[in-house]
Design an enzyme around this catalytic site. Structure first.
Site, PDB file in Angstrom:
ATOM      1  N   HIS A   1      10.194 -14.147   1.645  1.00  0.00           N
ATOM      2  CA  HIS A   1      10.467 -13.805   0.245  1.00  0.00           C
ATOM      3  C   HIS A   1      11.715 -14.610  -0.113  1.00  0.00           C
ATOM      4  CE1 HIS A   1      11.289 -10.748  -3.093  1.00  0.00           C
ATOM      5  NE2 HIS A   1      12.435 -11.378  -2.986  1.00  0.00           N
TER       6      HIS A   1
ATOM      7  N   ASP B   1       9.330  -8.986   3.104  1.00  0.00           N
ATOM      8  CA  ASP B   1       9.054  -9.092   1.666  1.00  0.00           C
ATOM      9  C   ASP B   1       9.684  -7.957   0.858  1.00  0.00           C
ATOM     10  OD1 ASP B   1       7.602 -10.249  -0.664  1.00  0.00           O
ATOM     11  OD2 ASP B   1       6.761  -8.241  -0.662  1.00  0.00           O
TER      12      ASP B   1
ATOM     13  N   HIS C   1       3.483   1.405  -8.872  1.00  0.00           N
ATOM     14  CA  HIS C   1       4.646   2.289  -9.037  1.00  0.00           C
ATOM     15  C   HIS C   1       4.240   3.505  -9.856  1.00  0.00           C
ATOM     16  CE1 HIS C   1       7.731  -0.266  -7.319  1.00  0.00           C
ATOM     17  NE2 HIS C   1       7.253  -1.288  -7.992  1.00  0.00           N
TER      18      HIS C   1
ATOM     19  N   LEU D   1       0.819  -1.225   0.000  1.00  0.00           N
ATOM     20  CA  LEU D   1       0.000   0.000   0.000  1.00  0.00           C
ATOM     21  C   LEU D   1       0.848   1.268   0.000  1.00  0.00           C
ATOM     22  CD1 LEU D   1      -2.950  -1.028   2.357  1.00  0.00           C
ATOM     23  CD2 LEU D   1      -2.855  -1.042  -0.142  1.00  0.00           C
ATOM     24  N   ARG D   2       2.162   1.110   0.163  1.00  0.00           N
ATOM     25  CA  ARG D   2       3.150   2.186  -0.033  1.00  0.00           C
ATOM     26  C   ARG D   2       3.132   3.303   1.018  1.00  0.00           C
ATOM     27  NH1 ARG D   2       5.960  -1.144  -2.793  1.00  0.00           N
ATOM     28  NH2 ARG D   2       5.531  -1.354  -5.021  1.00  0.00           N
TER      29      ARG D   2
ATOM     30  N   ASP E   1       0.473  -9.689  -4.519  1.00  0.00           N
ATOM     31  CA  ASP E   1       1.721  -8.907  -4.589  1.00  0.00           C
ATOM     32  C   ASP E   1       1.484  -7.592  -5.340  1.00  0.00           C
ATOM     33  OD1 ASP E   1       4.303  -8.106  -4.183  1.00  0.00           O
ATOM     34  OD2 ASP E   1       5.231  -9.652  -5.422  1.00  0.00           O
TER      35      ASP E   1
END
Lengths: 443, 331
Positions: A178, A151, A313, A60-61, A309
């Site tokens: 990961h 991750d 961006h 979700l950044r 995932d």
């Protein structure tokens, strides 16, 4: 405000049609010819009712990269994609490695109110792979974190991985790995792996990401999980060899679960020949043989769940040279379509198995009591209605996510999420976002 | 042909057209006045993100002999070092009226991305993209090989001929070599057989699917009687022990030493009795991949390769730009 909804003639799991009465956040009744004068009627003819999807793997950044996504926009994308819960990975800035950051993400999720947002805690401080983050403090925080993952980075140090697996036993949690051997992928060097290693990378001259770099870590970690008796989840399994190791580990009774992304079920490294960085992702797109092995593993249960995932961006991170481009693809708003295409329409699974891999199993893995429940009277009304007969050309500009980096752009895929009920409220109706559930107090 | 991005996508007819045109260009460069008016008023930009004086000078000479205006844009000391994106740089050059962009870049695929984008209308020539391809190098190698091959077989002129039946051995760092990749595809298109000799660490995973024969031993590869031996430069950064133990061990096993030169001296171009040839894309590491005697042997074609580089690049620019010019005037 209406709090009751009568859905008529929808097919739970694609099975014979039923009416569903939703009242006060739960499925109040299910059966034929239900009546409820106070309820708003929704014609469910032709739609399939499923438990709301649960994504164990979302980026979700926020905090830190609000230009790429926010909890608000990512939550909207989740609701549009049919997810009633998402798990936000820890690689924000600052990293979600303290109670303060996970509580912030959790609170932003509650305020957004489009889906349930569960922050994932980092395993190691700053995702640096050197020392354990405060796992206990995150577990005891208001966010009640149960899932821990670095991750984006592999917990490479075997001793640290062992300690992490042991430590989360004491807080009833699990580690999501990961799996990527950093040396075999030349990580952090000028020659870092750029795509699947094989005949395509040989021709394209891009440094290869060998399948063995994933498989070697999974083999090591299932042995560690067995040795210390802890729970391990493998993120985004991408190779046929990984499936073999997981099959062996599960047969042995090791507590390991695994996820696969929709894009690894559908797309292969041949697409990299375009050098279009929208196809750059980690782990990389593999071969046709790998996608087939992953589909079979997901159908039979060697792979437990779908994890998107979802990795939005900004445009400039993808509109550049391949080697400089960011890794990752959006996924929340195309998961249903891709999985229906790859798994249901191929006859590999039915809609009941679809519900298991997208909802029941991920909810069980995390330990949610009110997500992934059977569609039955008395259960929480976290459900979705999908139209399996719909078909659409994927157009990222129409997505609620800020990310436009969908690898499915321009492809026609089946299925459409028509309604998403979060705690009994339709946050998505007629495939349009309505209004969030803002009074929710959380799990 | 709108761009020249790779030899993998270069059709046989286009390859032959470039080589035949290059023969005409080579005739021009041997005249006293080495200039043609074909590209007068047109602008060729050399966009170099990597230092490569040899390749840049070769393209510059080629464009100038065709009377084009040449702009050299080096990434160093420009706005690129301030973080300007490839897109913005290319759009800037496009706005200045570039008709062709010759791009050299460390990132594989950058030329293809540029050609696929709407950033510029210019013709794109790949002058080396990472470890992907270097098509004009392969074309100049083919031009060089074709002359010897045709002459040995009694042809008056190499024009119109290909390399059918020729066996070419490429030795060295195949894994990181754009020259090897471009040569493989072009040589195959022209009918030649390709052999590689390298340690397994310098052959890419997946090489077994390439249309080539691999050898771990250079001696075995020479015993298979190649018509041409192409040595690749060993990059300094590979010598640190990660890919092979030492430069000395590399030379012993994969270098064209004086001892192996005596083997190559006995090789011939097919059944013709004419001596086999030695190629190197330069710059050479004398004493590493090639001994001084081998470098200076009458069998080597290294200076011919350099001269042919200009002719091939003239041909490419001429074909790309004069063709697009004609299409425009017809429309």
């Amino acid at each position: 405000m209406t709090t009751s909804y009568l859905i008529t003639g929808a097919k739970p799991y694609g099975e014979p049609a039923q009416d569903l009465l939703i009242r006060d956040g739960v499925i109040a009744d299910i059966g034929q010819n239900l009546q409820a004068d106070d309820a708003e009627v929704i014609d469910g003819t032709g739609l399939i009712a499923l438990p709301g999807m649960v994504d164990l793997h979302t980026h979700l950044r926020e905090p830190g990269r609000e230009d790429a996504e926010t909890v608000e926009t990512g939550s909207r994308a989740a609701a549009k994609g049919g997810f009633t819960a998402v798990h936000a990975m820890a690689n924000s800035s600052p990293v979600a490695d303290t109670a303060g950051v996970v509580e912030q993400v959790y609170r932003l999720g509650v305020e957004a109110g489009w889906t349930e947002v569960y922050p994932v805690g980092a395993v190691t401080r700053g995702l640096a792979g050197e020392s354990l983050a405060e796992l206990g403090a995150m577990a005891e925080s208001a966010a009640a974190v149960r899932m821990f993952s670095d991750d984006g980075h592999c917990v490479t140090n075997a001793q640290l991985m062992r300690r992490a697996l042991e430590y989360v036993k004491t807080i009833d949690g699990f580690i999501a790995q990961h799996a990527q051997d950093t040396d075999l992928t030349a990580w952090g060097t000028d020659n870092a792996a750029q795509m699947n290693e094989g005949s395509v990378s040989a021709t394209l001259g891009l440094p290869g990401w060998p399948s063995v770099a994933e498989e070697a870590i999974i083999a090591r970690d299932v042995l560690l999980a067995d040795y210390v008796g802890a729970k391990l989840h493998i993120c985004h399994v991408s190779t046929a060899g990984s499936v073999e190791i997981l099959r062996w580990a599960k047969a042995r009774g090791i507590q390991v679960t695994a996820e696969v992304t929709p894009h690894h079920l559908m797309l292969t490294d041949e697409l990299v020949a375009t050098y279009n960085p929208v196809y750059k992702v980690n782990p990389p797109l593999r071969t046709e043989a790998d996608t087939q092995a992953l589909r079979e593993a997901l159908a039979e249960g060697t792979i437990d769940v779908i994890g998107t995932d979802h990795a939005p961006h900004p445009e400039q991170a993808k509109e550049c040279e391949w080697a400089q481009a960011a890794m990752g693809m959006t996924g929340l708003e195309t998961a249903l379509n891709a999985v229906q295409h790859a798994m249901v329409e191929t006859g590999l699974i039915n809609w009941r198995r679809f519900a298991e891999i997208t909802s029941t199993r991920p909810a069980e893995i995390y330990g949610h009591q009110h997500q992934g429940q059977e569609i039955a009277a008395g259960q929480s009304a976290n459900i979705i209605l999908i139209d399996p007969a719909a078909s659409k050309t994927i157009t990222p500009e129409q997505h609620a996510s800020k990310g436009r980096n969908s690898p499915f752009r321009g492809i026609e895929l089946p299925g459409e999420v028509r309604y998403t009920f979060l705690a009994g409220q339709p946050v998505l109706a007629q495939a349009e976002l309505t209004q969030p559930v803002t009074e929710r107090t959380g799990a | 042909m709108r761009h020249l991005l790779s030899t993998a996508e270069l059709a046989y007819d286009d390859a032959l057209r470039i080589l035949d045109t290059a023969e005409e260009m080579a005739a021009v460069t041997s005249r006293e006045v080495k200039k043609l008016p074909t590209l007068r008023g047109r602008t060729v930009v050399n966009l170099f993100y990597e230092d490569s004086t040899r390749t840049r000078v070769s393209f510059e000479a080629a464009a100038k002999r065709l009377s084009a205006d040449v702009v050299n844009f080096s990434a160093k000391g420009s706005s690129v070092s301030k973080g300007e994106s490839l897109k913005d740089t290319v759009q800037t050059l496009d706005a200045m009226g570039a008709d062709a962009i010759v791009i050299r870049h460390s990132a594989a695929g950058s030329a293809a991305q540029l050609a696929a984008s709407d950033w510029s209308e210019a013709a794109v020539v790949n002058a080396g993209d990472g470890t992907h391809e270097h098509p004009t190098q392969a074309l100049l190698d083919a031009l060089t090989l074709r002359r010897d091959w045709a002459a040995a077989h009694g042809q008056d002129s190499p024009r119109g001929t290909d390399l059918a039946g020729m066996k070419v051995l490429i030795v060295g760092d195949i894994l990181h070599s754009r020259v090897a990749r471009s040569n493989l595809w072009l040589l195959r298109t022209l009918g030649a057989e390709v052999h590689f000799a390298a340690p397994a660490t310098l052959l890419p995973q997946g090489v077994e699917q390439w249309p080539a024969t691999g050898h771990y031993s250079l001696d075995d590869a020479l015993a298979a009687a190649p018509d041409a031996v192409m040595l690749l430069r060993v990059q300094a950064e590979r010598m640190g022990g990660a890919f092979f133990p030492t430069a000395a061990e590399y030379t012993r096993r994969w270098g064209l030493t004086d001892e192996r030169l005596s083997v190559v001296e006995k090789l011939t171009l097919g059944e013709t009795g004419k001596p086999a040839v030695i190629l190197h894309p330069g710059p050479m590491n004398r004493g590493v991949e090639i001994s001084a005697a081998a470098a200076d042997s009458p069998q080597t074609r290294i200076t011919e390769q350099v001269a042919n580089g200009v002719a091939v690049r003239m041909a490419v620019l001429h074909l790309l730009l004069s063709q697009s010019h004609q299409e425009e005037s017809h429309s």
